[in-house]
Structures are given as structure tokens and as C-alpha cells.
Design an enzyme around this catalytic site. Structure first.
Site, PDB file in Angstrom:
ATOM      1  N   PRO A  37       0.952  -1.277  -0.008  1.00  0.00           N
ATOM      2  CA  PRO A  37      -0.108  -0.196  -0.020  1.00  0.00           C
ATOM      3  C   PRO A  37       0.791   1.356  -0.082  1.00  0.00           C
ATOM      4  O   PRO A  37       1.881   1.371   0.706  1.00  0.00           O
ATOM      5  CB  PRO A  37      -0.730  -0.152   1.211  1.00  0.00           C
ATOM      6  CG  PRO A  37      -0.810  -1.495   1.499  1.00  0.00           C
ATOM      7  CD  PRO A  37       0.490  -2.072   1.216  1.00  0.00           C
ATOM      8  N   THR A  38       0.511   2.281  -0.667  1.00  0.00           N
ATOM      9  CA  THR A  38       0.868   3.567  -0.824  1.00  0.00           C
ATOM     10  C   THR A  38       1.108   4.087   0.686  1.00  0.00           C
ATOM     11  O   THR A  38       0.039   4.242   1.242  1.00  0.00           O
ATOM     12  CB  THR A  38       0.344   4.613  -1.755  1.00  0.00           C
ATOM     13  OG1 THR A  38       0.230   3.906  -3.006  1.00  0.00           O
ATOM     14  CG2 THR A  38       0.851   5.884  -1.864  1.00  0.00           C
ATOM     15  N   GLY A  39       2.394   4.326   1.100  1.00  0.00           N
ATOM     16  CA  GLY A  39       2.396   5.299   2.347  1.00  0.00           C
ATOM     17  C   GLY A  39       2.749   4.175   3.522  1.00  0.00           C
ATOM     18  O   GLY A  39       3.164   4.494   4.411  1.00  0.00           O
ATOM     19  N   CYS A  40       2.972   2.838   3.187  1.00  0.00           N
ATOM     20  CA  CYS A  40       3.555   1.993   4.067  1.00  0.00           C
ATOM     21  C   CYS A  40       4.892   1.655   4.108  1.00  0.00           C
ATOM     22  O   CYS A  40       5.378   1.791   3.023  1.00  0.00           O
ATOM     23  CB  CYS A  40       2.925   0.582   3.826  1.00  0.00           C
ATOM     24  SG  CYS A  40       1.223   0.153   4.475  1.00  0.00           S
ATOM     25  N   VAL A  41       5.566   1.767   5.043  1.00  0.00           N
ATOM     26  CA  VAL A  41       6.972   1.788   5.140  1.00  0.00           C
ATOM     27  C   VAL A  41       7.428   0.555   5.671  1.00  0.00           C
ATOM     28  O   VAL A  41       6.652  -0.180   6.328  1.00  0.00           O
ATOM     29  CB  VAL A  41       7.649   2.930   6.030  1.00  0.00           C
ATOM     30  CG1 VAL A  41       7.534   4.128   5.044  1.00  0.00           C
ATOM     31  CG2 VAL A  41       6.997   3.067   7.160  1.00  0.00           C
TER      32      VAL A  41
END
Lengths: 102, 112, 136
Positions: B108-112
Site C-alpha cells: 500500500p502507498t504510504g506503508c513503510v
């Protein structure tokens, strides 16, 4: 044989198309690609520029780039033809050289 | 993490974090095999979320962030399932990260 | 960390696909949604092309990220403004733009479309009202 000019910048952001059309010789081919395709649409502020050019040069738009941006061929100014990648190659082969206006 | 996983007799490429390299290669077996690697047994509740994620990606072309997933699941599958406690109970490594991986989606976008 | 809610305005002025600005801006908006701020997007100049309906870049080998704009309502984006003069200069009508819905978390009501065409004085006001403007 004449020159094939390619323009890949939006006419609303750069003057690439204006510069190209200023110097393109009568009978030359101008192919609008990438963000350059926006110049071929009806109703824009670039219409006077493009319409004047259509009297002297042949203008083409690369179909896949137009489709990518959500526009159908019907949105183009009359006198502009759509080509696919094979048509791009064909134009290049038919021309003495290809000049890219980046 | 291996660079490929074996699903239905095929070797499917995964990236260094275990996400499927080509999401078009996804088959339900991908989720089953990945779950087994994580020592997880998939139930209908897991599949609800996996299918939901695939439908979400199909429509919006991104994997949703956790909070968006939580909210959307609540709306679609009922309020009792639209909370992170429930989702974490199903996917202990994180509902977005782990479930997206099972579903063949990118991280997911924004997951690190 | 401060609990103050700030007004973030994302200013988008580039066409999609030709450069990476449009996609990068969208990614930042999606990531930034986790910070609970008041987020608005403003599209002007060639940026209005980002919202054109029916984009299909399959033929140019690029990812179609235009459907992602329709999920912005889920990512705390409450308003999306489009500069009317930019549309006019490009021969575009509001109907050429995609519609983006938003569910009000308080009232549970759905706003069918949060895309609004605005005039230049409104754009000035939006920029004045913003605490931070991110420019792409």
C-alpha cells in the site's frame, strides 16, 4: 523529401510547437506526440496557431498518446490525421530526416 | 524470502518483501501458499478481505492504506468488521501489508 | 506533535504521463492523508488534464492512475477545485472531468461530486486561506 517534425510538449506550457511551426517548410509533416497532442484538440487557445499551420504543413497526432489522455479522434481539429506507431515509422521513413522539438 | 513461490506447479516471481512481481499472475493459490509461509490458515473471513482488496484495486488502481481499508470494509462488510482489531486478528502482520500481499497487490502507498 | 489542523492545498499544474509530477503529487496526497489535516486540491493550467474522463494509457505502456483520483474522497480530501479559465483555454467543459464522491464521516451523507470549477478570484482566496501550498 521533407522533414518530419515531432513536438512532445504541451503548447500551453512551452513554445516548442510555435517555434516548430515558425520554421517548418511548406509541405513538411508535424507529428504531435506525448503532451504535444493537446495542441490538436478543438476549442483551445492554440487553435489559431494550429489552423494557420494546417494551410502549410500536414499535422498528425500519435493515436496511443491521444487515447492515453482520454480524448477521441473526434475531438481533433479537422485536417489533423491520427497515426499509430507503424504510421509514425512510416512518416519517418518517408522523410529526409526527423527533427524533434523537445 | 524466496524470489519465487510455487503455486499450482508454477514458479511465480516475488519481490524482496514477498509481494507478487506481476499481479496479473495472481490465482487464489497465491494467497494459500503465502498464508502457509506465514503459518496462517485462511478462513472465509480472510477471503472476504482478500477479495475486497482485489476489487478495490481493480476499481481504483491502488492498494488502500489501513485506515481507508478499515473504513471501506466497515461500509461493505459491516461495522463489526470495520475496525483494526478485527483486521489484525485475521492478518497479524498488518491488514494492509499482509492481506495486500496475499491478494497479489503491491504494498500500500504510504506503508513503510 | 501539534494537534492544530492545518489547511493544505496541493497545486497541480502539469499534464499527466508527459512528466511524473501528476503521479508524484497524487502519491504525496495519499501518503499525507494519514496526518489528519484539511486537504484541498487545486488543478490549473495543464493540471486540469489530470482529471479528464476516460484516460487509457495501455497503448503507451504506462500505468493508468486516473481511477485513483476517484478514491481521494476516502483519503480525507474534501474539496477539489478546478480553475475555470484553464478549462476554457483548453476547450474543455466541466463534463469532460471525472466525478469524485466523498462520504461525510459525521453525517454519513455522500456528496456525489467534490469537483468544483472556480474563477480566478476564488483561486486567489484559496491560496490566501491555505497554511501550506504544495506545488507540483
Amino acid at each position: 523529401m521533407s522533414i518530419l517534425h515531432t513536438v512532445n510538449k504541451s503548447p500551453f506550457e512551452r513554445n516548442s510547437l510555435a517555434s516548430c511551426l515558425k520554421v517548418a517548410a511548406p509541405g513538411a509533416a508535424v507529428l504531435l506526440i506525448e503532451d504535444g497532442v493537446y495542441a490538436g484538440l478543438r476549442g483551445t487557445s492554440a487553435v489559431p496557431l494550429v489552423t494557420a499551420a494546417l494551410a502549410r504543413v500536414k499535422v498528425y497526432v500519435l493515436g496511443p498518446d491521444l487515447k492515453a489522455r482520454g480524448f477521441a479522434a473526434e475531438r481533433l481539429l479537422p485536417g489533423i490525421d491520427v497515426v499509430d506507431y507503424a504510421g509514425f515509422v512510416e512518416l519517418a521513413v518517408q522523410s529526409a530526416k526527423v527533427q524533434a522539438w523537445l | 524470502m524466496a524470489d519465487t513461490i510455487d503455486v499450482d506447479g508454477k514458479h511465480l516471481a516475488v519481490d524482496e518483501e514477498g509481494y507478487l512481481a506481476d499481479l496479473n499472475e495472481w490465482v487464489p493459490g497465491v494467497a494459500t501458499v503465502m498464508a502457509k509461509q506465514d503459518n496462517l490458515e485462511l478462513t472465509d473471513d480472510h477471503w472476504d478481505i482478500i477479495n475486497f482488496l482485489r476489487a478495490y484495486y481493480e476499481e481504483y488502481q491502488i492498494a488502500p492504506a489501513v485506515r481507508v481499508l478499515t473504513k471501506a470494509v466497515g461500509k461493505k462488510l459491516g461495522a463489526e468488521k470495520g475496525n483494526s482489531k478485527y483486521l489484525y486478528s485475521l492478518f497479524p502482520y498488518g491488514p494492509a501489508k499482509q492481506a495486500c500481499r496475499f491478494a497479489g497487490l503491491p504494498k500500500p502507498t504510504g506503508c513503510v | 506533535m501539534s494537534e492544530t489542523i492545518k489547511k493544505f492545498l496541493y497545486l497541480n499544474r502539469k499534464a499527466p504521463y508527459g512528466t511524473v509530477y501528476a503521479w508524484e503529487s497524487l502519491e504525496v496526497v495519499l501518503i499525507g492523508a494519514a496526518f489528519d489535516q484539511e486537504v484541498s486540491l487545486l488543478f490549473m493550467d495543464d493540471g486540469v488534464y489530470q482529471l479528464i474522463k476516460g484516460q487509457d494509457p495501455s497503448g503507451i505502456g504506462m500505468k493508468n492512475f486516473s481511477p485513483t483520483y476517484r478514491t481521494l474522497g476516502d483519503y480525507e480530501v474534501k474539496s477539489i477545485f478546478v480553475d475555470g479559465e484553464s478549462l476554457t483555454a483548453r476547450g474543455l467543459m466541466p463534463d469532460d472531468l471525472m466525478r469524485i464522491a466523498w462520504d461525510d464521516p459525521d453525517t454519513q451523507e455522500t456528496v456525489e461530486n467534490i469537483v468544483t470549477v472556480v474563477d480566478a478570484p476564488r483561486v486567489t482566496a484559496l491560496m490566501d486561506a491555505a497554511d501550506v501550498v504544495f506545488s507540483f
